[in-house]
Motif scaffolding. Structure first.
Motif, PDB file in Angstrom:
ATOM      1  N   ARG A  90      -9.774  -8.287   7.187  1.00 53.48           N
ATOM      2  CA  ARG A  90      -9.545  -8.206   6.187  1.00 53.48           C
ATOM      3  C   ARG A  90      -8.379  -8.667   6.437  1.00 53.48           C
ATOM      4  N   THR A 117       1.298  -0.557  -0.635  1.00 56.45           N
ATOM      5  CA  THR A 117      -0.082  -0.430   0.220  1.00 56.45           C
ATOM      6  C   THR A 117       0.969   0.637   0.002  1.00 56.45           C
ATOM      7  N   SER A 152      -8.205  -6.908  -3.775  1.00 58.13           N
ATOM      8  CA  SER A 152      -7.673  -6.278  -2.978  1.00 58.13           C
ATOM      9  C   SER A 152      -9.571  -5.117  -3.080  1.00 58.13           C
ATOM     10  N   ARG A 157     -11.787  -5.013   0.801  1.00 56.70           N
ATOM     11  CA  ARG A 157     -11.569  -3.839   1.523  1.00 56.70           C
ATOM     12  C   ARG A 157     -12.657  -3.257   1.721  1.00 56.70           C
TER      13      ARG A 157
END
Length: 362
Positions: free
Chosen positions: A349, A11, A84, A88
């Motif tokens: 997560r 990230t 992804s 999220r």
């Protein structure tokens, strides 16, 4: 020595003031939803334009998606991009649906679940979990997602992510600018036709949501690709005040014009300013917390809003009592969102990301 995370899982540094503003916008939505249940006449609602926070979310999303993925989506691939985004976003979609189902079945202040068959309730729930619009529940004003009304914006967010992965990530800036201008015209048409930019959440106004996400997401992406970042010293507090002004502006006969101006120009300007603002160390933790709690708060608060609406309809509390209930409700919902964030969202997560990491490394 621990292996570095695969590029797919890496990230980038956050724009912390923009994270903080996301939390401010989420609080505005919660406050607006409380007030909306008590004051159906939005001209009497002090935060009657709080629904515009969704357009701010959309614009911010376009900017953040461009920043996070423009330079690497070709490397990681479309499938991994979707994974992804699902990791999220989707755990809160499921939890919000469960909370909404419980509120529908066990609301102590009203509601009529007995009017619906078990099969229909189950079907509505399944559609909510899998983000399939199904506006059939009369008691819930024919929301696209009857058990979690705010999920309508997530539906359009998912659509925008799909279009980004297959089309927008490949467009040059000139075509992106052209699409943004065309979508601006479409947004103005929707505002002129309906008198406001409030639609998108229900069956009768479904396509208004397409107009709202189209312009704001494209505008945010265009801001990032054009590097329209304005260096300034407004800070988090200054930008919070500027953002709040959009939500509390008065209603007028030119309402559709003022709302269109805010969405077309004011919010993109705030994104550009927020990306270039300087954050003081004393407010860093507040911005980080605000950003982290914004999504759990947004996606889990509406179960309480439906119950509050039924309470207000049956008990008609006075202004003083109403004020106390709303303030207390907002504080409690922030507390619940924090518990959900720490006890559910972050662990889930993290677990899914670790599973994915092991799969990528095997």
């Amino acid at each position: 020595m621990e292996k570095p995370a695969p590029e797919i899982l890496q990230t980038k540094q956050h724009f912390e003031i923009l994270d903080g503003l996301r939390g401010v916008a989420a609080l505005a939505v919660v406050t607006f939803h409380f007030m909306e249940m008590a004051y159906s006449d939005y001209s009497k609602n002090f935060i009657g334009h709080g629904f515009l926070a969704v357009d701010f979310f959309f614009c911010l999303s376009g900017f953040v998606i461009g920043y996070a993925y423009d330079d690497r989506i070709a490397k990681i691939g479309v499938l991994e991009f979707f994974k992804s985004r699902l990791i999220r976003l989707h755990p809160q979609v499921i939890l919000g649906s469960i909370l909404g189902l419980f509120a529908f079945l066990f609301d102590p202040f009203g509601g009529h679940p007995e009017l619906y068959s078990a099969g229909k309730i189950l079907l509505v729930f399944i559609c909510s979990v899998f983000m399939v619009p199904f506006p059939v529940v009369t008691d819930r004003a024919f929301n696209l997602f009857s058990f979690n009304a705010p999920a309508w914006s997530l539906f359009w967010e998912y659509v925008a992510n799909i279009v980004y992965a297959f089309v927008l990530c490949r467009l040059n800036r000139q075509f992106l600018l052209l699409l943004t201008v065309i979508s601006a015209v479409g947004l103005c048409f929707v505002g002129y036709r309906t008198g406001n930019l409030m639609g998108g959440w229900g069956g009768p106004n479904f396509w208004d949501g397409c107009a709202r996400i189209s312009f704001s997401f494209l505008a945010g992406l265009l801001i990032y690709r054009s590097n329209w970042i304005i260096k300034n010293k407004l800070g988090f507090i200054g930008l919070t005040i500027l953002l709040a002004l959009a939500f509390v502006m008065p209603f007028t006969k030119w309402n559709w014009l003022t709302e269109s101006f805010v969405v077309l120009f004011y919010f993109p300007l705030l994104i550009a300013l927020g990306a270039g603002a300087v954050l003081t160390n004393g407010l860093k933790k507040l911005c980080v917390f605000s950003g982290k709690i914004s999504y759990p708060l947004y996606m889990t608060h509406y179960a309480a809003i439906w119950m509050f609406g039924n309470y207000y309809a049956s008990h008609k509390p006075g202004t003083g009592q109403l004020t106390l209930i709303i303030i207390t409700g907002i504080i409690l919902l922030v507390g619940v969102a924090y518990l959900i964030m720490e006890g559910f969202d972050i662990p889930v997560r993290k677990y899914l990301t670790e599973r994915r990491k092991k799969t990528l490394e095997s």
